[in-house]
Design a protein around this motif. Structure first.
Motif, mmCIF file in Angstrom:
data_model
loop_
_atom_site.group_PDB
_atom_site.id
_atom_site.type_symbol
_atom_site.label_atom_id
_atom_site.label_comp_id
_atom_site.label_asym_id
_atom_site.label_seq_id
_atom_site.Cartn_x
_atom_site.Cartn_y
_atom_site.Cartn_z
ATOM 1 N N VAL A 30 -2.200 -9.738 1.719
ATOM 2 C CA VAL A 30 -1.858 -8.693 2.678
ATOM 3 C C VAL A 30 -0.804 -7.911 1.899
ATOM 4 O O VAL A 30 0.250 -8.322 1.244
ATOM 5 N N SER A 31 -0.934 -6.554 1.986
ATOM 6 C CA SER A 31 -0.319 -5.453 1.264
ATOM 7 C C SER A 31 0.034 -4.699 2.411
ATOM 8 O O SER A 31 -0.858 -4.013 3.126
ATOM 9 N N LEU A 32 1.357 -4.213 2.676
ATOM 10 C CA LEU A 32 1.838 -2.867 3.646
ATOM 11 C C LEU A 32 3.052 -2.702 3.287
ATOM 12 O O LEU A 32 3.955 -3.437 2.701
ATOM 13 N N ALA A 33 3.633 -1.449 3.483
ATOM 14 C CA ALA A 33 4.893 -0.958 3.435
ATOM 15 C C ALA A 33 5.435 -0.259 4.587
ATOM 16 O O ALA A 33 4.581 0.268 5.543
ATOM 17 N N VAL A 34 6.499 -0.146 5.094
ATOM 18 C CA VAL A 34 7.091 0.453 6.154
ATOM 19 C C VAL A 34 8.299 1.427 5.661
ATOM 20 O O VAL A 34 9.408 0.732 4.905
ATOM 21 N N ALA A 35 8.332 2.575 5.898
ATOM 22 C CA ALA A 35 9.222 3.258 5.480
ATOM 23 C C ALA A 35 10.356 3.199 6.294
ATOM 24 O O ALA A 35 10.328 3.040 7.416
ATOM 25 N N LEU A 48 10.953 0.794 3.066
ATOM 26 C CA LEU A 48 12.262 0.064 3.214
ATOM 27 C C LEU A 48 11.706 -1.487 3.077
ATOM 28 O O LEU A 48 12.484 -2.304 2.390
ATOM 29 N N LEU A 49 10.372 -1.700 3.465
ATOM 30 C CA LEU A 49 9.995 -3.078 3.146
ATOM 31 C C LEU A 49 8.602 -2.839 2.642
ATOM 32 O O LEU A 49 7.698 -2.147 2.958
ATOM 33 N N SER A 50 8.463 -3.511 1.414
ATOM 34 C CA SER A 50 7.222 -3.352 1.095
ATOM 35 C C SER A 50 6.493 -4.914 0.904
ATOM 36 O O SER A 50 7.192 -5.642 0.396
ATOM 37 N N ILE A 51 5.375 -5.046 1.132
ATOM 38 C CA ILE A 51 4.735 -6.383 0.921
ATOM 39 C C ILE A 51 3.455 -6.352 0.091
ATOM 40 O O ILE A 51 2.796 -5.445 0.232
ATOM 41 N N GLU A 52 3.390 -7.103 -1.044
ATOM 42 C CA GLU A 52 2.408 -6.857 -2.133
ATOM 43 C C GLU A 52 1.421 -7.842 -2.091
ATOM 44 O O GLU A 52 2.174 -9.169 -2.492
#
Lengths: 561, 354
Positions: free
Chosen positions: A34-39, A11-15
């Motif tokens: 910072v990299s992270l992802a939220v489904a 849904l949200l992805s930060i790269e």
């Protein structure tokens, strides 16, 4: 509450997100890639200490960075669309108002997060109308929204102002506001800091239930590892603007790979930890054998049937207990239970309406609070305040802050005074090189140490500690707790330790008094009280503490019957 | 204690709390008014200048004549007795008689006060109408050109004395452009006598439906009101800017933004309504100061207000009008504070709860 996350496009992805803040001292890098992802539907816990960049990450994603903050690199994608450079309004338009706002957010300090001069019903209606509901429909919808967050008597609360609601209620209203726009992602930024453990539990249970019901994703930002472990299916640990480790809570906390995670886990108090567990290093010095006082020696402090009324309301009613020399006594209870009032009564900052306070057998309750500073006993009873920021004069250097009570309460002057200040600061773990600094040039932990040095500089017999570590990060808290414990053992100081953190009280105090609505509900030896609480209220308090150790003695969410 | 209060314990309407507070405030201001009375009385007596000499028939009046005037005015009695008489007079509604105009002070003040009030109200309205948007614009973009422009305008307004800016306005708008009428008094000397209803010309003309008279009075009012407005623009605009900046940085504005409220709603309903509270306080103070301090504007524009009346009386050592004027100002100050208080209670629900 814990979702199994199916493989879905995030849904949200930060790269590789980079954010810099322009400050007076130049540009400060808050996020360094910072990299992270939220489904969709996933719940991610973002943990770390203050300054680690966890809030900045969330604010950047929700486009709430303040003017000084700028995204200098990287990319934020929401539902696959690059939204890095979009304004909040563009983001809403891009996502289409039919889908509601993209990201909802709830904040720390719920009372301040609500408009103080607008009834909560109107604030809800504002959000609903901004999302395309008509004026007429907005009020009914607002009522439904308040009912959804389990606010009792919601129809009447519509007209209430934030100051007429408790902190927990304000946070529920805030949740209702955030959900009114029907976001796909809810970001909760330290949503329960400052709330009682029992309120924390109800608020977090509510958030977990609502996000699950509506299929929303959740990012929970917290410094409390237990809270993150209990409510999130995945945890990301941040340090100094970087994401250092990520994983399921069980694995992450039982066998952390990154040294920072390991340090964080070690410093977090648990139901079984001891002070020595939190702070690696030499074991604490053994307590000096306290000779049994000869029979007939009065207790250091004795409180008899003390009460304090404000108008018709009793803040403290008929409380009695006694403390021996060198003893540590914990005072716990929810906000409004009267623990702060009681500590102020004992410090003689306010006058009791009933009862007696005896210090070494002599009555001090009869000395009016405004004259107590002239009493020779002012030196004997000192206090360490909760807010290390607010309790230091911003125009006083650390040296002046510590020297002030010494000058007022003792005969020391000149070189002797200087030596005493440096010695006290040293004992509080504050180097002499820091003494010339002003509060804004010190870190939170250093300010807490100034507060402690100031209190012990006049060599008191009884130290009243009012939530001394509530504002500190866990690793700093561990150091300060250890320091306090060492001070007590070496000097034979008695502690009255006021805290809402039961784990801390259990480690620090030999005996514990549990207060509810101004009355003592249970008192006794800390070990017994925490292992086998006798009253339902104490059990409820203990059950509400979130824990993160897998396979810990007690299952976290299970209520203890 | 920030303990929560159930909504049921709130009074049904905020008015009850406000009325109670207003009553308390009014009662507590009575001693202050009495103090003002006594102080002004004593001050007038110790100031140099003998009214009896001033009001005797001429510079060559005989000693006997002066004594006679002094006896008539009651100035031969001991000061404490004069004070008691004076207080008794005030209590029964007599403020004495002006020696300069020959009229009772009460009549003079009643005739001239509406002129001053009309001027001050208009000036305050103009000042607020300018200052609040300017302050908001400056706060929305701190450090921008707009912000610096507003700062410059405010500095100018404060630095230039009212008699200079007043003359400047007259020079430009009356002498050069011919847009403004002859700057003498409240109404054109050749115009028809205004109806005497409230004393506020704009209100009176509107009441009788005299459009031309209204325009005439309004055009006389514009320049002096503008002069005063420029002078008080700075404190109002600066406090609006500071207060808006503080509110815009607060948590609930961040909340409103995170909820996607329209920017207009965020700035006006959320920020401005919270930021207006300190502006109210300053507006009250500004209003009270303007009433007395506008003597220069009244002089420049030959405005028949109370301030120039009091100044003339003071120069003539005419006790009664000065004392009456000070009492009037003190009472108005109390009333203005009370109004600000009530408005505050209406604007901020936290106050009526205490």
């Amino acid at each position: 509450m814990i979702h199994a996350s199916p493989p879905a496009p995030p849904l949200l992805s930060i790269e590789d997100l980079r954010v810099a803040f322009a400050t007076r001292a130049g540009t400060v890098e808050a996020l360094r890639g910072v990299s992270l992802a939220v489904a969709p539907g996933e719940s991610l816990g973002l943990v770390g200490e203050s300054g680690s960049g966890k809030s900045v990450t969330a604010f950047a994603a929700a486009r709430l960075l303040d003017r000084a903050g700028r995204i200098t690199g990287g990319r934020i994608r929401f539902r696959g669309q690059d939204v890095t450079r979009l304004s909040a309004a563009d983001l809403r338009d891009a996502q289409g108002s039919a889908q509601g706002s993209a990201i909802g957010m709830i904040f720390q300090n719920p009372r301040a997060a609500l408009n103080p001069i607008r009834p909560v019903g109107l604030q809800l209606a504002d959000v609903l109308r901004a999302n395309g509901h008509s004026r007429a429909a907005a009020r009914d919808k607002a009522l439904a929204a308040l009912e959804a967050v389990r606010i009792r008597d919601a129809a009447r609360r519509l007209d209430a102002y934030p100051h007429e609601l408790s902190g927990g209620m304000c946070q529920r209203v805030m949740i209702a506001l955030a959900l009114a726009a029907e976001p796909a992602l809810l970001i909760a930024d330290e949503p329960t800091t400052g709330l009682d453990v029992t309120t924390q539990k109800t608020v977090m249970d509510l958030v977990a239930r609502l996000t699950a019901e509506r299929g929303m994703a959740l990012i929970l930002i917290t410094h409390d590892l237990g809270l993150a472990a209990q409510y999130c299916s995945r945890i990301a640990v941040m340090e100094a603007g970087r994401l250092v480790e990520e994983g399921a809570p069980g694995a992450l906390f039982s066998s952390p790979r990154h040294p920072y995670t390991a340090r964080l886990v070690a410093a977090s108090p648990t139901p079984t930890s001891t002070l020595a567990d939190l702070t690696p290093g030499a074991p604490p010095p053994p307590a000096p054998a306290r000779p049994n006082p000869p029979a007939g020696t009065p207790a250091l402090l004795e409180v008899q049937g003390i009460g304090k009324r404000y108008g018709d309301a009793a803040a403290v009613e008929d409380v009695s207990f006694a403390m021996r020399e060198g003893e540590s006594l914990g005072l716990v209870g929810e906000s409004g239970s009267g623990k702060s009032t009681l500590s102020r009564l004992i410090c003689r900052l306010i006058d009791p309406s009933a009862g007696e306070i005896l210090f070494e057998g002599g009555s001090i309750g009869a000395i009016p609070a405004r004259d107590f500073h002239r009493s020779p006993l002012r030196r004997a009873i000192q206090i360490v305040f909760q807010d290390p920021d607010g309790s230091l004069n911003p125009r006083f250097s650390a040296f002046d802050s510590i020297a002030h009570p010494v000058r007022r309460l003792t005969e020391l002057r000149g070189e002797a005074l200087r030596r005493r200040v440096i010695e006290s600061a040293g004992r509080a773990g504050l180097g002499a090189d820091l003494l010339g600094r002003f509060p804004h040039q010190l870190s939170g932990g250093q300010k807490a140490r100034v507060g402690i040095a100031r209190a012990v500089a006049v060599r008191p017999r009884l130290l009243v500690l009012d939530e001394p570590t509530a504002a500190l990060d866990v690793s700093v808290q561990a150091g300060v707790l250890r320091l306090l414990d060492d001070l007590r053992r070496e000097d034979g100081l008695a502690f009255l330790f006021v805290s809402h953190d039961l784990n801390v009280v259990r480690m620090m105090c030999e005996r514990t008094v549990v207060l509810q609505a101004g009355r003592v509900v249970e008192a006794g030896d800390s070990r017994d009280l925490f292992q086998a609480p006798r009253t339902a209220y104490t059990r409820e308090l203990l059950a509400a503490i979130p824990h993160f150790r897998p396979g810990a003695a007690r299952e976290p969410a299970e209520p203890v019957a | 204690m920030a303990a929560s209060r159930p909504a049921s314990s709130r009074p049904a309407s905020p008015w009850a709390g406000i009325a109670r507070r207003a009553g308390r405030r009014l009662a507590s201001s009575l001693p202050a008014l009495l103090g003002v009375l006594v102080l002004t009385f004593l001050l007038m007596r110790v100031l140099p200048g003998d009214p009896a000499v001033f009001f005797a028939s001429g510079p060559n009046a005989g000693k006997a004549e002066i004594e006679e005037v002094r006896r008539q005015m009651g100035l031969d009695r001991p000061v404490p007795e004069q004070l008691v008489r004076y207080l008794g007079d005030v209590a029964t509604g007599h403020l004495g008689r002006s020696m300069t105009t020959g009229q009772p002070v009460l009549t003079d003040l009643r005739r001239r006060l509406p002129a001053s009030l009309e001027l001050t109200f208009t000036a305050l309205a103009i000042a607020l109408a300018l200052a609040i948007p300017l302050g908001i614009a400056a706060a929305l973009r701190p450090g921008s050109l707009v912000d610096h422009g507003v700062r410059f305008l405010c500095a100018l307004g404060v630095c230039v004395p009212t008699f200079v800016s007043g003359l400047l306005l007259i020079y430009v708008f009356y002498y050069l452009l011919g847009l403004a009428p002859d700057p003498t008094g409240r109404i054109d000397v050749f115009a028809a006598t205004p109806p005497d209803i409230t004393g506020f010309l704009l209100v009176d003309f509107a009441l009788v439906g005299d459009g031309e008279g209204w325009r005439n009075a309004a055009s006389q009012l514009v320049l002096p009101a503008l002069t005063m407005a420029l002078f008080v623009l700075a404190p109002l605009a600066r406090i609006t800017r500071a207060s808006m900046l503080a509110v815009l940085g607060s948590d609930f504005i961040r909340t409103a933004r995170s909820l996607g409220l329209p920017p207009r709603r965020v700035v006006v309903t959320y920020a401005l309504r919270n930021a207006i509270l300190p502006v109210l306080t300053i507006a009250g103070i500004v209003f009270s100061t303007m009433l007395g301090a506008n003597v220069l504007v009244e002089k420049v524009f030959s405005w028949p207000g109370v301030a120039s009346y009091a100044l003339d009386a003071l120069l003539a050592s005419d006790y009664a009008p000065v004392q009456g004027f000070v009492l009037l100002m003190a009472s108005l100050f109390v009333l203005v504070n009370l109004t600000v208080d009530v408005l505050y209670g209406l604007a901020d629900p936290r106050i009526s709860v205490e």
